[in-house]
Scaffold this motif. Structure first.
Motif, PDB file in Angstrom:
ATOM      1  N   ALA A 111       0.811  -1.213   0.000  1.00 50.48           N
ATOM      2  CA  ALA A 111       0.000   0.000   0.000  1.00 50.48           C
ATOM      3  C   ALA A 111       0.852   1.274   0.000  1.00 50.48           C
ATOM      4  O   ALA A 111       1.907   1.338   0.626  1.00 50.48           O
ATOM      5  N   ASP A 112       0.365   2.294  -0.698  1.00 49.03           N
ATOM      6  CA  ASP A 112       0.951   3.645  -0.729  1.00 49.03           C
ATOM      7  C   ASP A 112       2.434   3.659  -1.092  1.00 49.03           C
ATOM      8  O   ASP A 112       3.208   4.448  -0.555  1.00 49.03           O
ATOM      9  N   GLY A 113       2.846   2.791  -1.966  1.00 41.94           N
ATOM     10  CA  GLY A 113       4.213   2.798  -2.461  1.00 41.94           C
ATOM     11  C   GLY A 113       5.253   2.239  -1.519  1.00 41.94           C
ATOM     12  O   GLY A 113       6.454   2.360  -1.774  1.00 41.94           O
ATOM     13  N   VAL A 114       4.846   1.641  -0.440  1.00 42.91           N
ATOM     14  CA  VAL A 114       5.794   1.024   0.492  1.00 42.91           C
ATOM     15  C   VAL A 114       6.374  -0.219  -0.169  1.00 42.91           C
ATOM     16  O   VAL A 114       5.649  -1.054  -0.690  1.00 42.91           O
ATOM     17  N   LYS A 115       7.701  -0.331  -0.171  1.00 48.67           N
ATOM     18  CA  LYS A 115       8.361  -1.472  -0.803  1.00 48.67           C
ATOM     19  C   LYS A 115       9.023  -2.332   0.264  1.00 48.67           C
ATOM     20  O   LYS A 115       9.717  -1.829   1.143  1.00 48.67           O
ATOM     21  N   LEU A 116       8.796  -3.613   0.166  1.00 46.29           N
ATOM     22  CA  LEU A 116       9.378  -4.577   1.105  1.00 46.29           C
ATOM     23  C   LEU A 116      10.208  -5.578   0.317  1.00 46.29           C
ATOM     24  O   LEU A 116       9.832  -5.972  -0.782  1.00 46.29           O
ATOM     25  N   GLU A 117      11.309  -6.014   0.891  1.00 51.32           N
ATOM     26  CA  GLU A 117      12.135  -7.038   0.269  1.00 51.32           C
ATOM     27  C   GLU A 117      11.861  -8.379   0.932  1.00 51.32           C
ATOM     28  O   GLU A 117      11.838  -8.482   2.160  1.00 51.32           O
ATOM     29  N   PHE A 118      11.633  -9.382   0.087  1.00 51.18           N
ATOM     30  CA  PHE A 118      11.368 -10.743   0.549  1.00 51.18           C
ATOM     31  C   PHE A 118      12.242 -11.705  -0.229  1.00 51.18           C
ATOM     32  O   PHE A 118      12.688 -11.395  -1.332  1.00 51.18           O
ATOM     33  N   LEU A 119      12.464 -12.862   0.322  1.00 50.40           N
ATOM     34  CA  LEU A 119      13.043 -13.949  -0.456  1.00 50.40           C
ATOM     35  C   LEU A 119      11.987 -14.410  -1.455  1.00 50.40           C
ATOM     36  O   LEU A 119      10.797 -14.470  -1.122  1.00 50.40           O
ATOM     37  N   LYS A 120      12.416 -14.734  -2.662  1.00 45.80           N
ATOM     38  CA  LYS A 120      11.448 -15.208  -3.655  1.00 45.80           C
ATOM     39  C   LYS A 120      10.728 -16.460  -3.163  1.00 45.80           C
ATOM     40  O   LYS A 120       9.545 -16.644  -3.427  1.00 45.80           O
ATOM     41  N   SER A 121      11.426 -17.288  -2.419  1.00 43.80           N
ATOM     42  CA  SER A 121      10.820 -18.533  -1.942  1.00 43.80           C
ATOM     43  C   SER A 121       9.726 -18.293  -0.904  1.00 43.80           C
ATOM     44  O   SER A 121       8.937 -19.189  -0.624  1.00 43.80           O
ATOM     45  N   SER A 122       9.651 -17.075  -0.325  1.00 42.55           N
ATOM     46  CA  SER A 122       8.599 -16.794   0.654  1.00 42.55           C
ATOM     47  C   SER A 122       7.300 -16.354  -0.007  1.00 42.55           C
ATOM     48  O   SER A 122       6.317 -16.099   0.682  1.00 42.55           O
ATOM     49  N   VAL A 123       7.289 -16.278  -1.337  1.00 41.48           N
ATOM     50  CA  VAL A 123       6.044 -15.975  -2.046  1.00 41.48           C
ATOM     51  C   VAL A 123       5.225 -17.257  -2.081  1.00 41.48           C
ATOM     52  O   VAL A 123       5.677 -18.284  -2.584  1.00 41.48           O
ATOM     53  N   ALA A 124       4.014 -17.189  -1.544  1.00 44.74           N
ATOM     54  CA  ALA A 124       3.173 -18.384  -1.464  1.00 44.74           C
ATOM     55  C   ALA A 124       2.453 -18.656  -2.782  1.00 44.74           C
ATOM     56  O   ALA A 124       2.447 -19.780  -3.266  1.00 44.74           O
ATOM     57  N   ASN A 125       1.843 -17.616  -3.361  1.00 40.13           N
ATOM     58  CA  ASN A 125       1.049 -17.790  -4.579  1.00 40.13           C
ATOM     59  C   ASN A 125       1.040 -16.531  -5.407  1.00 40.13           C
ATOM     60  O   ASN A 125       1.188 -15.428  -4.877  1.00 40.13           O
ATOM     61  N   LYS A 126       0.797 -16.719  -6.697  1.00 39.24           N
ATOM     62  CA  LYS A 126       0.461 -15.587  -7.547  1.00 39.24           C
ATOM     63  C   LYS A 126      -1.038 -15.366  -7.373  1.00 39.24           C
ATOM     64  O   LYS A 126      -1.806 -16.314  -7.242  1.00 39.24           O
ATOM     65  N   VAL A 127      -1.453 -14.101  -7.373  1.00 37.35           N
ATOM     66  CA  VAL A 127      -2.863 -13.789  -7.208  1.00 37.35           C
ATOM     67  C   VAL A 127      -3.391 -13.305  -8.547  1.00 37.35           C
ATOM     68  O   VAL A 127      -2.814 -12.401  -9.161  1.00 37.35           O
ATOM     69  N   ASN A 128      -4.478 -13.888  -8.975  1.00 36.21           N
ATOM     70  CA  ASN A 128      -5.106 -13.490 -10.228  1.00 36.21           C
ATOM     71  C   ASN A 128      -5.816 -12.163 -10.012  1.00 36.21           C
ATOM     72  O   ASN A 128      -6.611 -12.019  -9.090  1.00 36.21           O
ATOM     73  N   GLN A 129      -5.558 -11.164 -10.868  1.00 34.84           N
ATOM     74  CA  GLN A 129      -6.158  -9.847 -10.687  1.00 34.84           C
ATOM     75  C   GLN A 129      -7.675  -9.904 -10.783  1.00 34.84           C
ATOM     76  O   GLN A 129      -8.379  -9.211 -10.071  1.00 34.84           O
ATOM     77  N   GLN A 130      -8.223 -10.748 -11.632  1.00 29.96           N
ATOM     78  CA  GLN A 130      -9.683 -10.842 -11.783  1.00 29.96           C
ATOM     79  C   GLN A 130     -10.329 -11.352 -10.497  1.00 29.96           C
ATOM     80  O   GLN A 130     -11.331 -10.825 -10.052  1.00 29.96           O
ATOM     81  N   SER A 131      -9.739 -12.381  -9.888  1.00 30.63           N
ATOM     82  CA  SER A 131     -10.325 -12.920  -8.648  1.00 30.63           C
ATOM     83  C   SER A 131     -10.154 -11.913  -7.512  1.00 30.63           C
ATOM     84  O   SER A 131     -10.974 -11.846  -6.603  1.00 30.63           O
ATOM     85  N   GLU A 132      -9.098 -11.100  -7.558  1.00 30.43           N
ATOM     86  CA  GLU A 132      -8.878 -10.076  -6.540  1.00 30.43           C
ATOM     87  C   GLU A 132      -9.962  -8.990  -6.625  1.00 30.43           C
ATOM     88  O   GLU A 132     -10.480  -8.543  -5.622  1.00 30.43           O
ATOM     89  N   LYS A 133     -10.347  -8.604  -7.837  1.00 27.84           N
ATOM     90  CA  LYS A 133     -11.390  -7.584  -8.018  1.00 27.84           C
ATOM     91  C   LYS A 133     -12.760  -8.126  -7.619  1.00 27.84           C
ATOM     92  O   LYS A 133     -13.587  -7.395  -7.080  1.00 27.84           O
ATOM     93  N   GLU A 134     -12.997  -9.418  -7.871  1.00 29.58           N
ATOM     94  CA  GLU A 134     -14.282 -10.025  -7.500  1.00 29.58           C
ATOM     95  C   GLU A 134     -14.453 -10.061  -5.981  1.00 29.58           C
ATOM     96  O   GLU A 134     -15.566  -9.942  -5.482  1.00 29.58           O
ATOM     97  N   GLU A 135     -13.373 -10.231  -5.229  1.00 34.55           N
ATOM     98  CA  GLU A 135     -13.458 -10.276  -3.774  1.00 34.55           C
ATOM     99  C   GLU A 135     -13.824  -8.925  -3.197  1.00 34.55           C
ATOM    100  O   GLU A 135     -14.436  -8.839  -2.142  1.00 34.55           O
ATOM    101  N   GLU A 136     -13.412  -7.834  -3.864  1.00 35.69           N
ATOM    102  CA  GLU A 136     -13.723  -6.499  -3.350  1.00 35.69           C
ATOM    103  C   GLU A 136     -15.140  -6.190  -3.633  1.00 35.69           C
ATOM    104  O   GLU A 136     -16.026  -5.910  -3.057  1.00 35.69           O
TER     105      GLU A 136
END
Length: 114
Positions: A89-114
Motif C-alpha cells: 500500500a501507498d508505495g511502500v516497498k518490502l524485500e522478501f526472499l522469492k521462496s517466501s512468495v506463497a502464490n500468484k494472485v489473479n487480478q480478476q479474482s482479486e477484483k471479485e473479492e472487493e
C-alpha cells in the motif's frame, strides 16, 4: 534305505529353513506396507507440491500480484537473484526472499473479492 533316510532328513531341514524365511518375510511385511502407504499419502504429494512451488517461484516477474507466506498482498517491482521487492500500500516497498512468495494472485479474482 540309507539314501532314503538321508534324503528325508535333508528335505525336513530344507522345509524348516523355508518356514523361518517365510515367517521373517511375514514379520517384515507390515513395515513395508506402512512405508508404501506413507510414501503415497505423505511423501509423494508433498514432493509434487514442492516442485510446483519451485516452478512458480522461478516464473515470477515484475508486475505479478502475489501473496507471501506471511499473508501480505503486493505487486512485484524488482527481482534480484533470490530477493524480490514487493510494493504494498501507498508505495511502500518490502524485500522478501522469492521462496517466501506463497502464490500468484489473479487480478480478476482479486477484483471479485472487493
Amino acid at each position: 534305505m540309507n539314501l532314503l533316510l538321508s534324503s528325508n532328513f535333508l528335505l525336513s531341514i530344507l522345509q524348516k529353513g523355508g518356514e523361518s524365511e517365510g515367517s521373517f518375510l511375514l514379520s517384515i511385511l507390515p513395515f513395508v506396507l506402512i512405508f508404501v502407504v506413507f510414501y503415497f499419502v505423505l511423501i509423494r504429494p508433498q514432493k509434487k507440491q514442492r516442485e510446483k512451488h519451485e516452478k512458480m517461484v522461478e516464473s515470477l516477474k515484475p508486475g505479478d500480484h502475489v501473496i507471501t507466506n506471511s499473508g501480505i498482498y503486493g505487486t512485484i517491482v524488482k527481482i534480484e537473484g533470490k530477493k524480490a521487492t514487493i510494493r504494498v500500500a501507498d508505495g511502500v516497498k518490502l524485500e522478501f526472499l522469492k521462496s517466501s512468495v506463497a502464490n500468484k494472485v489473479n487480478q480478476q479474482s482479486e477484483k471479485e473479492e472487493e
